[in-house]
Design a protein around this motif. Sequence first.
Motif, PDB file in Angstrom:
ATOM      1  N   ARG A 182       0.828  -1.210   0.000  1.00  0.00           N
ATOM      2  CA  ARG A 182       0.000   0.000   0.000  1.00  0.00           C
ATOM      3  C   ARG A 182       0.866   1.266   0.000  1.00  0.00           C
ATOM      4  O   ARG A 182       0.567   2.237  -0.692  1.00  0.00           O
ATOM      5  CB  ARG A 182      -0.904   0.007   1.237  1.00  0.00           C
ATOM      6  CG  ARG A 182      -2.077  -0.958   1.166  1.00  0.00           C
ATOM      7  CD  ARG A 182      -3.194  -0.489   2.057  1.00  0.00           C
ATOM      8  NE  ARG A 182      -3.684   0.808   1.629  1.00  0.00           N
ATOM      9  CZ  ARG A 182      -4.384   1.636   2.394  1.00  0.00           C
ATOM     10  NH1 ARG A 182      -4.642   1.314   3.664  1.00  0.00           N
ATOM     11  NH2 ARG A 182      -4.814   2.801   1.931  1.00  0.00           N
ATOM     12  N   THR A 183       1.946   1.222   0.774  1.00  0.00           N
ATOM     13  CA  THR A 183       2.825   2.397   0.856  1.00  0.00           C
ATOM     14  C   THR A 183       3.512   2.648  -0.486  1.00  0.00           C
ATOM     15  O   THR A 183       3.641   3.794  -0.938  1.00  0.00           O
ATOM     16  CB  THR A 183       3.874   2.197   1.958  1.00  0.00           C
ATOM     17  OG1 THR A 183       3.220   1.916   3.194  1.00  0.00           O
ATOM     18  CG2 THR A 183       4.714   3.451   2.125  1.00  0.00           C
ATOM     19  N   SER A 184       3.947   1.570  -1.132  1.00  0.00           N
ATOM     20  CA  SER A 184       4.624   1.724  -2.424  1.00  0.00           C
ATOM     21  C   SER A 184       3.682   2.208  -3.520  1.00  0.00           C
ATOM     22  O   SER A 184       4.119   2.796  -4.508  1.00  0.00           O
ATOM     23  CB  SER A 184       5.253   0.385  -2.835  1.00  0.00           C
ATOM     24  OG  SER A 184       4.234  -0.594  -3.029  1.00  0.00           O
ATOM     25  N   ASP A 227      -2.587   7.576   6.089  1.00  0.00           N
ATOM     26  CA  ASP A 227      -3.606   6.630   5.610  1.00  0.00           C
ATOM     27  C   ASP A 227      -3.494   5.299   6.344  1.00  0.00           C
ATOM     28  O   ASP A 227      -4.508   4.717   6.749  1.00  0.00           O
ATOM     29  CB  ASP A 227      -3.461   6.414   4.104  1.00  0.00           C
ATOM     30  CG  ASP A 227      -3.726   7.686   3.306  1.00  0.00           C
ATOM     31  OD1 ASP A 227      -4.513   8.530   3.790  1.00  0.00           O
ATOM     32  OD2 ASP A 227      -3.139   7.842   2.217  1.00  0.00           O
ATOM     33  N   ILE A 228      -2.271   4.811   6.487  1.00  0.00           N
ATOM     34  CA  ILE A 228      -2.058   3.533   7.188  1.00  0.00           C
ATOM     35  C   ILE A 228      -2.491   3.655   8.646  1.00  0.00           C
ATOM     36  O   ILE A 228      -3.143   2.757   9.195  1.00  0.00           O
ATOM     37  CB  ILE A 228      -0.571   3.118   7.102  1.00  0.00           C
ATOM     38  CG1 ILE A 228      -0.126   2.983   5.638  1.00  0.00           C
ATOM     39  CG2 ILE A 228      -0.349   1.815   7.853  1.00  0.00           C
ATOM     40  CD1 ILE A 228      -0.853   1.919   4.868  1.00  0.00           C
ATOM     41  N   PHE A 229      -2.150   4.782   9.264  1.00  0.00           N
ATOM     42  CA  PHE A 229      -2.496   4.996  10.678  1.00  0.00           C
ATOM     43  C   PHE A 229      -4.011   4.952  10.877  1.00  0.00           C
ATOM     44  O   PHE A 229      -4.523   4.222  11.742  1.00  0.00           O
ATOM     45  CB  PHE A 229      -1.927   6.345  11.134  1.00  0.00           C
ATOM     46  CG  PHE A 229      -2.340   6.747  12.520  1.00  0.00           C
ATOM     47  CD1 PHE A 229      -1.671   6.250  13.631  1.00  0.00           C
ATOM     48  CD2 PHE A 229      -3.425   7.603  12.718  1.00  0.00           C
ATOM     49  CE1 PHE A 229      -2.060   6.615  14.913  1.00  0.00           C
ATOM     50  CE2 PHE A 229      -3.824   7.971  13.993  1.00  0.00           C
ATOM     51  CZ  PHE A 229      -3.133   7.473  15.093  1.00  0.00           C
ATOM     52  N   PHE A 230      -4.749   5.716  10.059  1.00  0.00           N
ATOM     53  CA  PHE A 230      -6.205   5.770  10.238  1.00  0.00           C
ATOM     54  C   PHE A 230      -6.884   4.469   9.819  1.00  0.00           C
ATOM     55  O   PHE A 230      -7.963   4.135  10.316  1.00  0.00           O
ATOM     56  CB  PHE A 230      -6.790   6.956   9.467  1.00  0.00           C
ATOM     57  CG  PHE A 230      -6.623   8.257  10.185  1.00  0.00           C
ATOM     58  CD1 PHE A 230      -7.372   8.544  11.327  1.00  0.00           C
ATOM     59  CD2 PHE A 230      -5.706   9.204   9.737  1.00  0.00           C
ATOM     60  CE1 PHE A 230      -7.220   9.748  11.991  1.00  0.00           C
ATOM     61  CE2 PHE A 230      -5.547  10.409  10.410  1.00  0.00           C
ATOM     62  CZ  PHE A 230      -6.299  10.686  11.547  1.00  0.00           C
ATOM     63  N   GLN A 231      -6.275   3.723   8.917  1.00  0.00           N
ATOM     64  CA  GLN A 231      -6.838   2.428   8.533  1.00  0.00           C
ATOM     65  C   GLN A 231      -6.893   1.489   9.738  1.00  0.00           C
ATOM     66  O   GLN A 231      -7.949   0.913  10.048  1.00  0.00           O
ATOM     67  CB  GLN A 231      -6.003   1.798   7.414  1.00  0.00           C
ATOM     68  CG  GLN A 231      -6.466   0.379   7.073  1.00  0.00           C
ATOM     69  CD  GLN A 231      -5.511  -0.334   6.133  1.00  0.00           C
ATOM     70  OE1 GLN A 231      -4.625   0.287   5.530  1.00  0.00           O
ATOM     71  NE2 GLN A 231      -5.684  -1.645   5.996  1.00  0.00           N
ATOM     72  N   PHE A 232      -5.781   1.338  10.427  1.00  0.00           N
ATOM     73  CA  PHE A 232      -5.733   0.423  11.559  1.00  0.00           C
ATOM     74  C   PHE A 232      -6.472   0.983  12.773  1.00  0.00           C
ATOM     75  O   PHE A 232      -7.051   0.216  13.557  1.00  0.00           O
ATOM     76  CB  PHE A 232      -4.275   0.103  11.906  1.00  0.00           C
ATOM     77  CG  PHE A 232      -3.654  -0.882  10.967  1.00  0.00           C
ATOM     78  CD1 PHE A 232      -3.768  -2.243  11.198  1.00  0.00           C
ATOM     79  CD2 PHE A 232      -2.978  -0.443   9.844  1.00  0.00           C
ATOM     80  CE1 PHE A 232      -3.204  -3.157  10.323  1.00  0.00           C
ATOM     81  CE2 PHE A 232      -2.418  -1.352   8.967  1.00  0.00           C
ATOM     82  CZ  PHE A 232      -2.529  -2.723   9.199  1.00  0.00           C
ATOM     83  N   LEU A 233      -6.451   2.309  12.923  1.00  0.00           N
ATOM     84  CA  LEU A 233      -7.205   2.899  14.034  1.00  0.00           C
ATOM     85  C   LEU A 233      -8.710   2.679  13.826  1.00  0.00           C
ATOM     86  O   LEU A 233      -9.440   2.362  14.783  1.00  0.00           O
ATOM     87  CB  LEU A 233      -6.901   4.394  14.129  1.00  0.00           C
ATOM     88  CG  LEU A 233      -7.438   5.100  15.386  1.00  0.00           C
ATOM     89  CD1 LEU A 233      -6.775   4.541  16.639  1.00  0.00           C
ATOM     90  CD2 LEU A 233      -7.205   6.602  15.296  1.00  0.00           C
TER      91      LEU A 233
END
Length: 240
Positions: A151-153, A160-166
């Motif tokens: 996803r990062t690549s 985005d990654i932070f809010f996805q897991f939160l």
Amino acid sequence: MGKEILHIGETIRDLGRFRVVGVLQPKETPLLSTILGANSENNRIIIPISVLFHQFNSKKINDLMAEAVFPSKVEEAATQIKNLLKQRHKERFQYDHETMQQHIEVANQILGTVGWLAIIAAAISLLVGGIGIMNIMVSSVVERTREIGIRTSLGASNRDIFFQFLTESVVLSLMGCLIGCFLGIGATLAIEVLNHQPKLLAPEFIVLSILISILVGILSGLYPALRASSFDPVDALRYE
């Protein structure tokens, strides 16, 4: 007489020979009386006091019940009645009095203690549940490390990654909350029907539980979300 329903004209033989001349309307037992273990008013038999004296060959009276004109005058009225009895019987007997306010204070103390115990139990449950959600999310982050790298690549930012897991943590917490709400509502409705209690369900507490579950989900998901958003894309793609 237990829970037997009497009818006009019937004869009662438990305490002697009495004929039923009237039946009072059934009353619901108040929650306060249930807590204090008071006898239900539906299990009482009312007879003239003169008949009572003749039937049991005794003029002993254990209790007197009275009602004050104003609630603020209850204690004063009870004291006046006690003084009147002492004066009339020349202080040959010792009298004690109890008011409903005293019973209310005892009930409030009991409810207060139960309330604190419930708060402590709820806090422990929230702590254990929060730790469980955190462990699930940490395991999910580890298992999905390669997914995070992909996803990062592809352009996803750390935010985005932070809010996805939160968000996943909050959704997981809300699922547990909704299950608990359904069970609580079912238990409350069952108590209302079986014990003929007044409406016990409070919608504001359901809203409060949802807000608390969201807070627990946020607090439990902070560490896993921060960990997921801090991964280096290259190392994440190499993770097996």
